[in-house]
Scaffold this motif. Structure first.
Motif, PDB file in Angstrom:
ATOM      1  N   LEU A 375      32.383  42.460  41.280  1.00 56.21           N
ATOM      2  CA  LEU A 375      33.511  41.674  41.814  1.00 56.21           C
ATOM      3  C   LEU A 375      33.004  40.479  42.624  1.00 56.21           C
ATOM      4  N   LEU A 378      32.157  37.943  40.063  1.00 59.54           N
ATOM      5  CA  LEU A 378      33.426  37.390  39.573  1.00 59.54           C
ATOM      6  C   LEU A 378      33.961  36.327  40.536  1.00 59.54           C
ATOM      7  N   GLN A 382      34.813  32.462  39.476  1.00 63.93           N
ATOM      8  CA  GLN A 382      36.216  32.090  39.279  1.00 63.93           C
ATOM      9  C   GLN A 382      36.593  30.665  39.696  1.00 63.93           C
ATOM     10  N   PRO A 383      36.057  30.137  40.805  1.00 64.13           N
ATOM     11  CA  PRO A 383      36.436  28.754  41.136  1.00 64.13           C
ATOM     12  C   PRO A 383      35.985  27.742  40.086  1.00 64.13           C
ATOM     13  N   HIS A 384      35.003  28.113  39.266  1.00 61.42           N
ATOM     14  CA  HIS A 384      34.440  27.159  38.303  1.00 61.42           C
ATOM     15  C   HIS A 384      34.913  27.383  36.876  1.00 61.42           C
ATOM     16  N   PHE A 385      35.123  28.639  36.507  1.00 64.74           N
ATOM     17  CA  PHE A 385      35.434  28.958  35.112  1.00 64.74           C
ATOM     18  C   PHE A 385      36.565  29.981  35.043  1.00 64.74           C
ATOM     19  N   MET A 386      37.362  29.913  33.982  1.00 63.18           N
ATOM     20  CA  MET A 386      38.363  30.947  33.739  1.00 63.18           C
ATOM     21  C   MET A 386      37.609  32.198  33.268  1.00 63.18           C
ATOM     22  N   ASP A 388      37.288  36.598  32.608  1.00 55.96           N
ATOM     23  CA  ASP A 388      37.900  37.904  32.421  1.00 55.96           C
ATOM     24  C   ASP A 388      37.040  38.917  33.163  1.00 55.96           C
ATOM     25  N   TYR A 389      37.623  40.059  33.469  1.00 50.08           N
ATOM     26  CA  TYR A 389      36.880  41.136  34.125  1.00 50.08           C
ATOM     27  C   TYR A 389      37.290  42.423  33.449  1.00 50.08           C
TER      28      TYR A 389
ATOM     29  N   ARG B  61      45.905  28.008  39.190  1.00 49.44           N
ATOM     30  CA  ARG B  61      44.573  28.323  39.710  1.00 49.44           C
ATOM     31  C   ARG B  61      44.640  29.430  40.753  1.00 49.44           C
ATOM     32  N   GLN B  65      43.779  31.988  37.803  1.00 50.87           N
ATOM     33  CA  GLN B  65      42.333  31.816  37.668  1.00 50.87           C
ATOM     34  C   GLN B  65      41.535  32.517  38.765  1.00 50.87           C
ATOM     35  N   LEU B  66      42.004  32.449  40.004  1.00 48.69           N
ATOM     36  CA  LEU B  66      41.222  32.999  41.115  1.00 48.69           C
ATOM     37  C   LEU B  66      41.480  34.495  41.350  1.00 48.69           C
ATOM     38  N   ARG B  67      42.304  35.116  40.512  1.00 48.11           N
ATOM     39  CA  ARG B  67      42.603  36.547  40.656  1.00 48.11           C
ATOM     40  C   ARG B  67      42.219  37.271  39.381  1.00 48.11           C
ATOM     41  N   HIS B  68      42.003  38.585  39.470  1.00 47.46           N
ATOM     42  CA  HIS B  68      41.838  39.312  38.216  1.00 47.46           C
ATOM     43  C   HIS B  68      42.944  40.337  38.017  1.00 47.46           C
ATOM     44  N   ARG B 174      45.225  45.620  31.804  1.00 46.56           N
ATOM     45  CA  ARG B 174      45.588  45.657  33.206  1.00 46.56           C
ATOM     46  C   ARG B 174      46.478  46.875  33.428  1.00 46.56           C
TER      47      ARG B 174
END
Lengths: 451, 451
Positions: A375, A378, A382-386, A388-389, B61, B65-68, B174
């Motif tokens: 995490l 991750l 995340q601030p730079h790229f889209m 997945d997790y 974003r 983007q900033l969350r998973h 999810r």
């Protein structure tokens, strides 16, 4: 202008595979599916919405951000009859329809194989005279339905650019040659929909109107034909699956001196992704005449006043997204990887800019001691790229899932990570794995993603 | 949950100033203006479309983007009656209307100051009984109008998330707590529109449905109220111009246990930017009952099966863009700068992420020896930042123009540039000027723009 020879053959089986993948992996769902679906309308799921955003953003980046001779616009979908009267849509945007007098089914005359026999009930000579059916959706604004309250859902975004020509000219400090670009939804009450998201009643367009001095229109038409064809190649569609097809004289609209389509070799054959048209001064002149406003340009340098000619590259965002998926779809036999045995893997070889996720972060197992650093990685990316997790299932199956989503890189956090502060970066296409220190990860990935 | 005290007073003059700026600088144009405008509908011009994109992208974003734990969706605007029957919109999404029997004007009953006297013709006791008027736009899909072909333009994006709940659950890996987010247009046939782009028939929403275990709904409601209020502050709206207002019991929908609005102090007073609602299991239960499909979740860890509760933060993109403009608008007296004398400058102090252009490249003069290096600098910056380019008028006037657009930095190429390979970087807010080598420019600007 060159046409690519049709050296590749369409693959009908590919269509079903991609449609199936779209549903299974969350690219595209039939709209209102729990109610039995709804009339060739589709919803874009968690990865489909990212794909579609990336297609539109890539277009916007090429057409607006990277140029200084094109500005953007976002006009309303609801629009008054005056616009569509001037544009000719109220009168001419029609399909010829016939009814079968026996079974009462309705058909588009130009889509009938045989105009003598009803394809539904097989009655002969049962058709009514053809009548013109307007393809615009009509509704009513305000509390009273009826004349005066009529509103149309735009059937194209282009008219929004024409009616705002003067507003843009006066506020943006641009002068011909310059363009106005728009991305947005349009609506056409098509009688014949089909081929998945290729032809739907609700769809998304990416259109640009390029206003030029009349003497330069042929030059700019050539320029935009070449530029737009390149765009698809630059974003990952093989050149031999694309062609530029010039319209024959009898296909041209009466106001267009030249039109070419960028066509993709769909599983059902060559079909249109985009049209580039030299529209002359038709649109501005029509709106000037109907509105009584001047829609011309005075060139202070030459002392000339003229109505700019328009070169229009008009692309379909939803069908372009579909072409990217079809072109990217690949199956290959792989020996062994992770938990997997010798098997066929499905992989979407999407251009990194088009791929829904750029990176997937995968802890090797669900153990808490791996979850925490995973995490953290991750959060770093995340601030730079889209991103997945995914922390469920065996790592091999998770790699396969990301291959099917077209994710260019998987980053795996394993027990060694706790010691060496590094992660394994797995390349989608080669399946090669690199060990990369976490602190170098963003700068390792950025150039490889072309971002 | 805290409410900010109303220590600041609304400024009615600000409204006209911002509306005027919007038209003058190409943020917002009345739709179909050359045809006399069209019913409180607006088009977003070259800078407006960038502003609106930035608002939506900033939301996406933060929320996706900033969350998973949140994934995206893009559902269709055209939707069948079955959805709106289940949601209750067909029956309940109505306003009470009355007609004046004398002048035949139609009014919204709850907007009349005096229900006895017609505000149009001043007749007394002339109103008909109130009748319920549905706010959804209706049209017809397919070649036959009438029952069975009815389609509605969605009045909110939310239902697209509910009807796709199971599709997303099955494809995205999810599980609750998780959310589905969507940005897109919605349409409401409002009788009373107004306050510029604040209330229009066509508007854009940013909605997220967060699905949680029932016992956790109160906790997540509090979480999202705090999170969403912070979002506006983080993007540049002063905290004392925002408040969170909890709905009174009698304001709540019958299915909602709690709702709060994020309100902004508009020039006409406090008004809604966003609503955060604890909707319980109302939506999923309604769609499960109407569709006959199971819309619940089986938790393998606990062996429990439940219908998730929903916490919904639902914001208006267009009115949020307007709030950003109002909050950013500033006038200040400046002594002297560039060609300008002592004067009042207008500046939009927009957050860099929200500002339409990040950088403007300005050659000091139109001379060809400056144009070439200026265009080179532009080409260097364009891949990283949305840029404007302007080579006309005195440099002081061009600075003022960029101030009015909210551009955080102006980069000026002058004759010294030809010798020292450096440019002047001027800060919008402080008007301070730095000399920066061209080769360091991208990395100089990036952190200052927070990108």
């Amino acid at each position: 202008m060159s046409e690519a020879p049709a050296t590749v053959a369409p693959d009908p089986a590919l269509f079903d595979k991609v449609v199936n993948l779209c549903k299974r992996r969350g690219f595209v769902f039939p709209s209102a599916e729990i109610y039995g679906g709804f009339r060739s309308t589709y919803d874009y799921g968690p990865v489909g919405v990212l794909l579609l955003r990336n297609v539109k953003d890539a277009w916007w980046r090429s057409m607006v951000q990277l140029r200084h001779d094109v500005v953007g616009l976002d006009a309303a979908i609801l629009s008054p009859p005056a616009i569509w009267e001037a544009s000719g849509h109220l009168k001419n945007f029609t399909d010829p329809l016939v009814d079968c007098r026996v079974c009462r089914e309705r058909f588009r005359l130009d889509h009938l194989d045989d105009a003598e026999v009803c394809p539904n009930c097989k009655s002969e000579h049962s058709f009514t005279e053809a009548r013109q059916f307007n393809l615009m959706f009509r509704t009513y604004a305000g509390p009273v339905e009826g004349a005066g309250a009529e509103v149309y859902l735009r059937p194209e975004t282009a008219q929004g650019m024409f009616v705002n020509f003067r507003n843009v000219l006066e506020t943006s400090r641009r002068r011909p040659p310059f363009g106005i670009a728009q991305v947005g939804k349009s609506f056409r009450n098509e009688i014949t929909t089909g081929n998945f998201v290729f032809r739907t009643r609700e769809f998304e367009q990416m259109e640009m109107e390029f206003f030029v001095p009349p003497v330069e229109s042929a030059k700019w038409y050539e320029y935009w034909c070449a530029e737009r064809l390149s765009w698809y190649v630059d974003h990952g569609i093989p050149a031999d699956e694309l062609r530029l097809r010039a319209h024959d004289e009898d296909e041209l609209s009466h106001y267009s001196s030249a039109t070419s389509d960028v066509e993709y070799l769909f599983p059902w054959g060559w079909d249109e992704l985009e049209g580039i048209a030299n529209r002359g001064d038709f649109d501005l002149t029509q709106h000037a005449n109907h509105s009584g406003e001047k829609l011309d340009y005075f060139d202070q340098a030459t002392g000339e006043r003229y109505v700019p000619h328009v070169v229009e590259p008009a692309a379909g965002a939803t069908r372009t997204a579909m072409a990217f998926l079809l072109a990217a779809y690949d199956e290959e036999e792989v020996a062994r990887e992770g938990q997997g045995k010798g098997e066929v893997r499905t992989v979407l070889r999407l251009h990194p800019r088009i791929a829904p996720y750029k990176v997937a972060v995968l802890p090797l197992s669900k153990k808490p001691e791996l979850q925490a650093p995973a995490l953290e990685v991750l959060g770093l990316l995340q601030p730079h790229f889209m991103c997945d997790y995914d922390e469920t299932q065996a790592i091999g199956r998770r790699y396969r899932r990301q291959d099917e989503l077209g994710t260019p890189f998987c980053v795996t956090v394993d027990f060694d990570t706790l010691d060496d502060g590094a992660v394994t970066v797995r390349d989608r296409d080669s399946m090669a794995q690199d060990r990369v220190p976490i602190e170098d990860l963003v700068e390792h990935l950025r150039p490889r993603l072309g971002l």
